[in-house]
Every structure is written in C-alpha cells, then in structure tokens.
Design a protein around this motif. Structure first.
Motif, PDB file in Angstrom:
ATOM      1  N   GLU A  35      15.142   1.264  12.122  1.00 59.69           N
ATOM      2  CA  GLU A  35      15.612   2.136  13.214  1.00 59.69           C
ATOM      3  C   GLU A  35      14.877   3.461  13.205  1.00 59.69           C
ATOM      4  O   GLU A  35      14.594   4.043  14.259  1.00 59.69           O
ATOM      5  N   GLN A  36      14.574   3.961  12.006  1.00 55.36           N
ATOM      6  CA  GLN A  36      13.804   5.197  11.916  1.00 55.36           C
ATOM      7  C   GLN A  36      12.421   5.017  12.545  1.00 55.36           C
ATOM      8  O   GLN A  36      11.933   5.892  13.264  1.00 55.36           O
ATOM      9  N   VAL A  37      11.793   3.884  12.269  1.00 53.24           N
ATOM     10  CA  VAL A  37      10.469   3.613  12.840  1.00 53.24           C
ATOM     11  C   VAL A  37      10.558   3.536  14.357  1.00 53.24           C
ATOM     12  O   VAL A  37       9.767   4.155  15.083  1.00 53.24           O
ATOM     13  N   HIS A  38      11.545   2.787  14.826  1.00 50.24           N
ATOM     14  CA  HIS A  38      11.696   2.635  16.278  1.00 50.24           C
ATOM     15  C   HIS A  38      12.074   3.948  16.951  1.00 50.24           C
ATOM     16  O   HIS A  38      11.794   4.146  18.143  1.00 50.24           O
ATOM     17  N   GLY A  39      12.695   4.838  16.188  1.00 51.89           N
ATOM     18  CA  GLY A  39      13.064   6.141  16.739  1.00 51.89           C
ATOM     19  C   GLY A  39      11.937   7.152  16.726  1.00 51.89           C
ATOM     20  O   GLY A  39      12.113   8.292  17.160  1.00 51.89           O
ATOM     21  N   GLY A  40      10.778   6.772  16.211  1.00 51.46           N
ATOM     22  CA  GLY A  40       9.612   7.638  16.257  1.00 51.46           C
ATOM     23  C   GLY A  40       9.383   8.486  15.025  1.00 51.46           C
ATOM     24  O   GLY A  40       8.552   9.407  15.040  1.00 51.46           O
ATOM     25  N   ALA A  41      10.088   8.202  13.928  1.00 53.38           N
ATOM     26  CA  ALA A  41       9.967   9.040  12.734  1.00 53.38           C
ATOM     27  C   ALA A  41       8.570   9.017  12.124  1.00 53.38           C
ATOM     28  O   ALA A  41       8.190   9.958  11.418  1.00 53.38           O
ATOM     29  N   LEU A  42       7.807   7.951  12.382  1.00 54.23           N
ATOM     30  CA  LEU A  42       6.456   7.867  11.826  1.00 54.23           C
ATOM     31  C   LEU A  42       5.393   8.366  12.799  1.00 54.23           C
ATOM     32  O   LEU A  42       4.207   8.382  12.465  1.00 54.23           O
ATOM     33  N   GLY A  43       5.807   8.785  13.985  1.00 52.87           N
ATOM     34  CA  GLY A  43       4.818   9.133  15.002  1.00 52.87           C
ATOM     35  C   GLY A  43       4.167   7.881  15.542  1.00 52.87           C
ATOM     36  O   GLY A  43       4.806   6.813  15.632  1.00 52.87           O
ATOM     37  N   ARG A  44       2.901   7.959  15.875  1.00 49.37           N
ATOM     38  CA  ARG A  44       2.184   6.778  16.369  1.00 49.37           C
ATOM     39  C   ARG A  44       1.859   5.867  15.197  1.00 49.37           C
ATOM     40  O   ARG A  44       1.291   6.317  14.194  1.00 49.37           O
ATOM     41  N   LEU A  45       2.228   4.594  15.313  1.00 46.84           N
ATOM     42  CA  LEU A  45       1.968   3.654  14.228  1.00 46.84           C
ATOM     43  C   LEU A  45       0.475   3.376  14.105  1.00 46.84           C
ATOM     44  O   LEU A  45      -0.224   3.172  15.105  1.00 46.84           O
ATOM     45  N   VAL A  46       0.014   3.338  12.852  1.00 53.95           N
ATOM     46  CA  VAL A  46      -1.411   3.135  12.586  1.00 53.95           C
ATOM     47  C   VAL A  46      -1.657   1.795  11.898  1.00 53.95           C
ATOM     48  O   VAL A  46      -2.541   1.031  12.286  1.00 53.95           O
ATOM     49  N   ALA A  47      -0.859   1.502  10.852  1.00 49.01           N
ATOM     50  CA  ALA A  47      -1.104   0.279  10.080  1.00 49.01           C
ATOM     51  C   ALA A  47       0.152  -0.094   9.294  1.00 49.01           C
ATOM     52  O   ALA A  47       1.061   0.726   9.085  1.00 49.01           O
ATOM     53  N   HIS A  48       0.189  -1.354   8.870  1.00 48.38           N
ATOM     54  CA  HIS A  48       1.293  -1.883   8.070  1.00 48.38           C
ATOM     55  C   HIS A  48       0.682  -2.780   6.997  1.00 48.38           C
ATOM     56  O   HIS A  48      -0.026  -3.732   7.317  1.00 48.38           O
ATOM     57  N   TYR A  49       0.947  -2.450   5.750  1.00 46.80           N
ATOM     58  CA  TYR A  49       0.482  -3.263   4.620  1.00 46.80           C
ATOM     59  C   TYR A  49       1.698  -3.897   3.974  1.00 46.80           C
ATOM     60  O   TYR A  49       2.631  -3.206   3.557  1.00 46.80           O
ATOM     61  N   SER A  50       1.705  -5.213   3.915  1.00 45.21           N
ATOM     62  CA  SER A  50       2.897  -5.948   3.467  1.00 45.21           C
ATOM     63  C   SER A  50       2.490  -6.961   2.409  1.00 45.21           C
ATOM     64  O   SER A  50       1.508  -7.697   2.594  1.00 45.21           O
ATOM     65  N   THR A  51       3.227  -7.028   1.302  1.00 46.85           N
ATOM     66  CA  THR A  51       2.857  -7.951   0.221  1.00 46.85           C
ATOM     67  C   THR A  51       4.031  -8.818  -0.215  1.00 46.85           C
ATOM     68  O   THR A  51       5.193  -8.394  -0.163  1.00 46.85           O
ATOM     69  N   TYR A  52       3.711 -10.023  -0.642  1.00 45.89           N
ATOM     70  CA  TYR A  52       4.675 -10.900  -1.319  1.00 45.89           C
ATOM     71  C   TYR A  52       3.939 -11.519  -2.498  1.00 45.89           C
ATOM     72  O   TYR A  52       3.464 -12.647  -2.443  1.00 45.89           O
ATOM     73  N   TYR A  53       3.805 -10.742  -3.557  1.00 45.72           N
ATOM     74  CA  TYR A  53       3.144 -11.192  -4.777  1.00 45.72           C
ATOM     75  C   TYR A  53       4.206 -11.679  -5.749  1.00 45.72           C
ATOM     76  O   TYR A  53       5.122 -10.928  -6.120  1.00 45.72           O
ATOM     77  N   ASP A  60       6.393  -3.141   1.418  1.00 44.67           N
ATOM     78  CA  ASP A  60       5.928  -2.824   2.765  1.00 44.67           C
ATOM     79  C   ASP A  60       5.620  -1.340   2.851  1.00 44.67           C
ATOM     80  O   ASP A  60       6.423  -0.504   2.414  1.00 44.67           O
ATOM     81  N   TYR A  61       4.469  -1.051   3.427  1.00 47.53           N
ATOM     82  CA  TYR A  61       4.067   0.322   3.700  1.00 47.53           C
ATOM     83  C   TYR A  61       3.735   0.384   5.195  1.00 47.53           C
ATOM     84  O   TYR A  61       2.714  -0.168   5.624  1.00 47.53           O
ATOM     85  N   VAL A  62       4.583   1.036   5.957  1.00 43.78           N
ATOM     86  CA  VAL A  62       4.356   1.171   7.394  1.00 43.78           C
ATOM     87  C   VAL A  62       3.858   2.588   7.635  1.00 43.78           C
ATOM     88  O   VAL A  62       4.587   3.560   7.398  1.00 43.78           O
ATOM     89  N   MET A  63       2.619   2.688   8.085  1.00 40.07           N
ATOM     90  CA  MET A  63       1.962   3.995   8.166  1.00 40.07           C
ATOM     91  C   MET A  63       1.828   4.463   9.611  1.00 40.07           C
ATOM     92  O   MET A  63       1.441   3.701  10.491  1.00 40.07           O
ATOM     93  N   GLY A  64       2.179   5.745   9.814  1.00 40.49           N
ATOM     94  CA  GLY A  64       2.046   6.366  11.127  1.00 40.49           C
ATOM     95  C   GLY A  64       1.387   7.717  11.015  1.00 40.49           C
ATOM     96  O   GLY A  64       1.073   8.196   9.912  1.00 40.49           O
ATOM     97  N   THR A  65       1.187   8.355  12.152  1.00 38.34           N
ATOM     98  CA  THR A  65       0.510   9.653  12.153  1.00 38.34           C
ATOM     99  C   THR A  65       1.356  10.755  11.534  1.00 38.34           C
ATOM    100  O   THR A  65       0.835  11.785  11.106  1.00 38.34           O
ATOM    101  N   GLU A  66       2.696  10.547  11.444  1.00 36.81           N
ATOM    102  CA  GLU A  66       3.558  11.588  10.922  1.00 36.81           C
ATOM    103  C   GLU A  66       4.281  11.189   9.642  1.00 36.81           C
ATOM    104  O   GLU A  66       5.176  11.909   9.183  1.00 36.81           O
ATOM    105  N   GLY A  67       3.905  10.042   9.073  1.00 38.01           N
ATOM    106  CA  GLY A  67       4.543   9.664   7.825  1.00 38.01           C
ATOM    107  C   GLY A  67       4.357   8.199   7.507  1.00 38.01           C
ATOM    108  O   GLY A  67       3.813   7.434   8.312  1.00 38.01           O
TER     109      GLY A  67
END
Length: 464
Positions: free
Chosen positions: A221-239, A347-354
C-alpha cells in the motif's frame, strides 16, 4: 488432454515416500527472517496450533465460529500430502461447522496417513468424518462429486487446470493452491474457469498467501500510495535448498510405469511442477505483479540451468529473469535451489524517493540517504490461516470471494521467465499467453510410457 485420467499427489514431502521427511523439511530452514519457509508451511499440525494463537492475537480469530451458524459445510480434499493436509487443517480451523468428508490422493497410504493425522488433532479432530477415502486416477472427480460444498485443490500444478475446471463445473466453492498451471494452455483454461466461477457466484480463493499477509499488504500500500516516488526497479530473490531431489532410477519399483514414477517424483518434471521458478518462486512473481497492480511486463530475457547434476528429471536448479515494462521499469527475479549457498527470500523495490525492503526484519522504506521513511509496526497474523478465514467467511455471508484473478496472471509471469530461459530468446507477454506448447503427456495413465524431454537447451528449445 484426457482430463479424466489425471491423478494427484500433494506438493509436500509426505506424499512422496521416496525421501525421508526430515531431509525435505531441512531444505528451507535457512530462509530469511519474517519469511515463512516451506517447511513451516508444510508442518501443518504444528502450524494449525500456531495459526490459532497468531490469528486471535491479531484480531482474526476463527471468523465463523463466532457466528451463530449451525449448518455444516462439507469439505473435500484433493491432494493429501503436507500442503493439502495443512489446507484442510486451516479450513477446519476457520469454521467450526466444517466437516472433512472426502479425501483423495494417488494411493491409499497417503490418504490414510493424512486422515489419521488430521483426526488426531485436539483442535479439529472431531470435524474429520471421512466417509470417502479415495485414491486412483479419477479420485479427484469422485471427491468433487461426493456431496461436498467446498473443495481444496492441492495436487501438483500440472493437474490444476483440469481439477479446477471440474470443481467449477460442479459448482463447488474452491481453495486452489498456486501456481495455476505449468504451461500456457493450462493458464488459459484457468482463466476460463475463473470467469465461469464468477458467473456462478462461486468462491475461489487461491494460495498466493502473501496477499493475505497484513505486514506485506501494508508495505505494498505504501508503494501504491507513492512512497517510493517513481518506480525504477525491483530485485526479487528466492534462494533456497533443493526441494524433493530426484531418486536414482535404481529406486524405481519394478514394473512401475513412467507416468506413475514421474508423478511420485513430480517436483523434478516440468510438466508436473513447472520447474522451480514456477512452482516455488512464483510467490515472488506474484509480489512483482502485485507491486505493478497486476499489469504485465512487455517482455522478458532470462538465463538458467542446472549446476548440480540430478539423477533424472528435467528441471533447472537456478534462473534469473529480467522483465521490462512499457515504461522502462525493470524487474529482476532470481531463484536457486542448492546447498551451501546464501539463502534468502528477499525483495528490494526501488524508486526515485526510496527503497522498500521485504524479507529481513519488518518491511521498511529507506530514503536514498539511508533514513527510515516508513516501517511496518504491528502483529503479523498467519496468512495461511487467513486465506481460509476469508474464504469461509465469504461463503457464510452469501458473498463468495472470487477476486484472486492473479492466480493465472502471476503464474504466467513465472512461466514467461522460465520459457525465456529455456529458449534463450526474448519472450513477450503475448507470446507467453498465446503459446500452444502443452507439456502434459497425451496419454495420462499411471502405467503409460512417457519419456520426459531432457533439460531445455537455450537456443534450441522451442517454447511457442
């Protein structure tokens, strides 16, 4: 595909007697903090006790038991290993007026073991009144048509499209484990079944459990609410460690047919499990789709292979898939099943603001200069239990829940990543969706001959 010939075993070690349970439970014990491991998921009797405490503490007690309901809901279970038995335990815990009346799996021993363990529970053992213990190739259909109100589908993924269609056709409420299928024709079948279920007002809840986790929900919900700014990338692992390693051919009982041998070792065959990216890391695929509000990527290029030789089967032990969205957003999904390596479901969801961090401690968002911008606080409830709390509450309310449309699309995202690795080609969403390649044997009989294809070879293997 002759759907009447499908058989089923569960996604848990307990339904595959070729390996000691302790060995298989060991495979996931090094998952990161706050990420329930597969062994936790499969330890259903222990889990059911934990679930009750966790759920009650967080305000999600057994929803139905608090209501004045006297009519029983009959529940049928298809796939009676650990995951299926766990689903049954959670269903019985969610609604004190449910009764488990029918159980099916590939053979009598698996069914008997599940019934014995479930009926021995102090919490819900009195709700186990199985008068239809079924096994064999058509047992799923017998369970569905045994007079049950709700059916729990926990067989290997290759069988799921046919089992789901049969349940919807029969008008049953459904809990359906993930992934939806192992190939595109199966995905399209599931999408048709979902439409039919909605038209019939049938409840259909799927096993993408993270969507029922309050902690992860708050983070998304934080992501959808804009807390990260513009989304840039998402790095996701299942090791993680290997799951259900293939036994040597010498362990195969004399006279056992190819299909039965493969079904009993289902995780190692693409037509049954979908491979590791599809069967296990599909949870990450679902989070990727969730972040993007279930909008698909444009294309994918992947790599993968098998670094540790296996006794047989045809699955890879690692993948790395790179998805590109129309707006340039990049997603990287990596998984590995190997011993002695770094493990983590992260999971690391990266945006312009966080950046949002999931998987190590409480979900949090850090600003580019490392300050905590947001961190989840609260008590996490049990997502496996909540899936069933929501399912049965919706049935009792007369408003069946049927909005888990990500069952098909999140599964297809994982299949897209797998097929890009298998083929060595760029795969578009449309190509993934419209592929006509069916992985299932044309003759679905336990005694049938079926030589599974060898390991996919990038540059040679065709996926559409």
């Amino acid at each position: 595909m002759p759907v009447e010939a499908l058989s089923f075993v569960d996604t848990d070690a307990m339904s595959t007697p070729a390996f000691p349970l302790s060995t298989q439970l060991k495979t996931m014990t090094t998952s990161s903090n706050n990420v329930p491991s597969s062994s936790e998921r499969r330890d259903f009797l222990k889990k059911s006790g934990v679930a009750a405490g966790a759920a009650a503490a967080a305000g999600f007690p057994s929803i139905i038991s608090a209501q004045s309901v006297t009519n029983s809901l009959k529940v049928g279970l298809v796939g009676a290993g650990g995951r299926g038995s766990g689903a049954a335990a959670q269903a019985l815990s969610a609604d004190k007026n449910t009764v488990l009346t029918a159980v099916a799996d590939i053979d009598q021993a698996i069914v008997s073991r599940a019934v014995t363990r479930l009926s021995g529970s102090q919490k819900f053992g009195t709700q186990v009144k199985v008068d239809n213990a079924l096994f064999g190739l058509d047992a799923y259909d017998k369970v569905i048509n045994s007079g049950v109100d709700v059916v729990l589908l926990a067989s290997p993924p290759g069988f799921r499209p046919a089992h789901l269609k049969a349940a919807v056709d029969a008008g049953k409420h459904i809990f359906c484990e993930k992934p939806a299928a192992t190939d595109a024709p199966g995905i399209r079948s599931v999408m048709e079944s979902q439409k039919a279920a909605q038209a019939k007002n049938i409840a259909l809840v799927c096993g993408f459990c993270w969507r029922y986790n309050n902690m992860i929900s708050a983070a998304i919900e934080q992501v959808h609410g804009g807390a990260l700014g513009r989304l840039v990338a998402h790095y996701s692992t299942y090791y993680t460690n290997p799951v259900k390693p293939m036994p040597p051919e010498s362990a195969r009982p004399a006279g056992m047919g190819d299909v039965e041998w493969q079904v009993r070792n289902w995780y190692n065959f693409v037509w049954l499990s979908g491979d590791s990216l599809v069967e296990q890391a599909v949870h990450n695929a679902d989070k990727i789709m969730w972040v993007m509000k279930d909008q698909p990527p444009a294309s994918c290029v992947s790599v993968g292979g098998r670094s540790v030789p296996a006794n047989g089967g045809n699955i890879y032990d690692h993948f790395e898939a790179n998805f590109v969205y129309p707006n340039g957003y990049r997603v990287f999904l990596a998984n590995r099943q190997s011993t002695g390596c770094f493990n983590g479901t992260l999971d690391y969801v990266m945006g312009t603001e966080g950046t949002l961090f999931l998987g190590k401690g409480k979900p949090r968002i850090e600003t580019p200069d490392g300050k905590i911008k947001w961190q989840w606080e609260g008590e996490e409830y049990d997502m496996y239990q909540k899936e069933h709390d929501v399912l049965f509450a919706s049935i009792r309310s007369g408003k069946p829940k049927n909005d888990d449309l990500n069952l098909a699309t999140s599964s297809l995202l994982a299949i897209m990543g797998r097929d890009a690795a298998y083929s060595g080609q760029e795969v578009t969403w449309e190509q993934a969706m419209n592929s006509t390649v069916s992985l299932l044997p044309t003759q679905m009989d336990m005694s049938a001959k079926f030589e599974a294809p060898g390991l996919a070879i990038p540059g040679r293997t065709k996926v559409s």
